[in-house]
Design a protein around this motif. Sequence first.
Motif, short mmCIF file in Angstrom:
data_model
loop_
_atom_site.label_atom_id
_atom_site.label_comp_id
_atom_site.label_asym_id
_atom_site.label_seq_id
_atom_site.Cartn_x
_atom_site.Cartn_y
_atom_site.Cartn_z
N ALA A 4 1.01 -1.47 0.13
CA ALA A 4 -0.05 0.06 0.28
C ALA A 4 1.16 1.20 0.21
O ALA A 4 0.43 2.66 -0.67
CB ALA A 4 -0.80 -0.44 0.84
N GLY A 5 2.48 1.41 1.15
CA GLY A 5 2.66 2.16 0.63
C GLY A 5 3.88 2.65 -0.65
O GLY A 5 3.29 3.63 -1.27
N CYS A 6 3.58 2.05 -1.17
CA CYS A 6 4.36 2.19 -2.50
C CYS A 6 3.47 2.34 -3.68
O CYS A 6 3.36 3.47 -3.98
CB CYS A 6 5.29 0.31 -3.19
N ASN A 7 1.93 1.75 -3.73
CA ASN A 7 1.43 1.61 -4.17
C ASN A 7 1.04 3.36 -4.41
O ASN A 7 0.57 4.15 -5.19
CB ASN A 7 -0.20 0.76 -4.36
N GLY A 8 0.92 3.81 -2.80
CA GLY A 8 0.62 5.52 -2.76
C GLY A 8 1.02 5.91 -3.65
O GLY A 8 0.21 7.50 -3.54
N TYR A 9 2.31 5.95 -2.73
CA TYR A 9 3.14 6.84 -3.51
C TYR A 9 3.43 7.16 -4.60
O TYR A 9 3.63 8.38 -5.20
CB TYR A 9 4.60 6.44 -2.59
N LYS A 10 3.40 6.37 -5.64
CA LYS A 10 3.13 6.39 -6.71
C LYS A 10 2.02 7.18 -7.57
O LYS A 10 2.46 8.38 -8.44
CB LYS A 10 3.94 4.34 -8.18
N ALA A 11 1.39 6.45 -7.15
CA ALA A 11 0.27 7.70 -7.27
C ALA A 11 -0.57 6.82 -8.94
O ALA A 11 -0.36 5.92 -9.22
CB ALA A 11 -0.07 8.59 -7.20
N ASP A 12 -0.48 7.74 -9.06
CA ASP A 12 -1.11 7.95 -10.70
C ASP A 12 0.06 8.31 -12.18
O ASP A 12 0.59 9.07 -13.10
CB ASP A 12 -2.05 8.74 -11.59
N ARG A 13 1.25 8.51 -11.31
CA ARG A 13 2.50 8.14 -11.55
C ARG A 13 3.02 7.43 -12.27
O ARG A 13 3.01 5.86 -13.01
CB ARG A 13 3.53 8.81 -11.81
N LEU A 14 4.18 7.61 -13.48
CA LEU A 14 5.27 6.09 -14.30
C LEU A 14 6.11 5.37 -13.14
O LEU A 14 6.59 6.38 -12.30
CB LEU A 14 5.82 6.17 -15.78
N PRO A 15 6.66 4.85 -12.84
CA PRO A 15 7.63 4.44 -12.03
C PRO A 15 8.61 5.51 -12.14
O PRO A 15 9.34 5.77 -10.65
CB PRO A 15 7.75 3.01 -12.55
N GLU A 16 9.36 5.75 -13.91
CA GLU A 16 10.58 6.33 -13.43
C GLU A 16 10.06 8.10 -13.27
O GLU A 16 11.47 8.71 -12.42
CB GLU A 16 11.18 6.83 -14.95
N GLU A 17 8.96 8.81 -13.56
CA GLU A 17 8.18 9.48 -12.60
C GLU A 17 8.25 9.96 -11.40
O GLU A 17 8.33 11.35 -10.48
CB GLU A 17 6.89 9.96 -13.36
N ALA A 18 8.12 8.72 -10.95
CA ALA A 18 8.25 8.93 -9.54
C ALA A 18 9.43 8.64 -8.65
O ALA A 18 9.25 8.19 -7.21
CB ALA A 18 6.79 7.51 -9.03
N GLY A 19 10.97 8.19 -9.43
CA GLY A 19 11.68 7.54 -9.43
C GLY A 19 12.02 6.37 -7.97
O GLY A 19 12.98 6.15 -7.69
N MET A 20 10.85 5.63 -9.33
CA MET A 20 10.98 3.83 -8.41
C MET A 20 11.20 2.83 -9.51
O MET A 20 11.25 3.82 -10.94
CB MET A 20 9.37 3.62 -8.39
N ARG A 21 12.19 2.20 -9.19
CA ARG A 21 12.57 1.41 -10.02
C ARG A 21 11.72 -0.27 -9.92
O ARG A 21 11.51 -0.79 -8.50
CB ARG A 21 13.69 0.81 -10.10
N LEU A 22 10.95 -1.35 -11.24
CA LEU A 22 10.81 -2.06 -11.24
C LEU A 22 11.85 -3.51 -10.32
O LEU A 22 13.36 -3.69 -11.17
CB LEU A 22 10.37 -2.72 -12.21
#
Length: 202
Positions: free
Chosen positions: A145-163
Amino acid sequence: MPRTVTEAPARKPLAPTPRVLQLDLQGTPQSWMPLEQAAVHYASGAVAWDAGLDALATLRGGHNAATGRQSLLQIAPIIALRGVSRINLFDVVPGLTKRRLLRRDRHTCAYCGGVFGEELLQCEHIVPQSRGGATSWTNLVAACAGCNGYKADRLPEEAGMRLLYLPYVPSRYESFLLDGRNVRADVHEWLAKRLPKGSRLH
């Protein structure tokens, strides 16, 4: 006069109903079938071959009038039926459910790598639905829930997250293991031997 209330005795949980893995003649999984249906296939001569370490069940029939012996039918946990499927089953995309998706991803969040219980994980759209992302095996991953909420309606790269891993469509053999409903050890082993090399279910 006050009425006494008696509690009903607790019901014992029902034992899981044994199911037979149905294959086509080439050994491609087709479905799970109940014992009774498997017995009909045995009786009609539709079973080409079977597999499994031990019989799943032994069904007892009537008695032979001449010998007095009772007929017995042993049902194997894996049976292959005669005939050829009208469609290429390997072209059929496995049904997608939350439970199957989480099992594919080993209950591991695709962003933080944490392992969670089913109730703490969500199906996360890599490309958000609001931006045209599909609800498909290749656009969904397990996420806390934490990661999903932080990413929200962004692409992973836009949120600074990596798969941490990539999504994929499960093979036909993986699909039956993803059901996860009391799969016998010998049936599990039979399916597992046929998994693709990159499967997360190894």
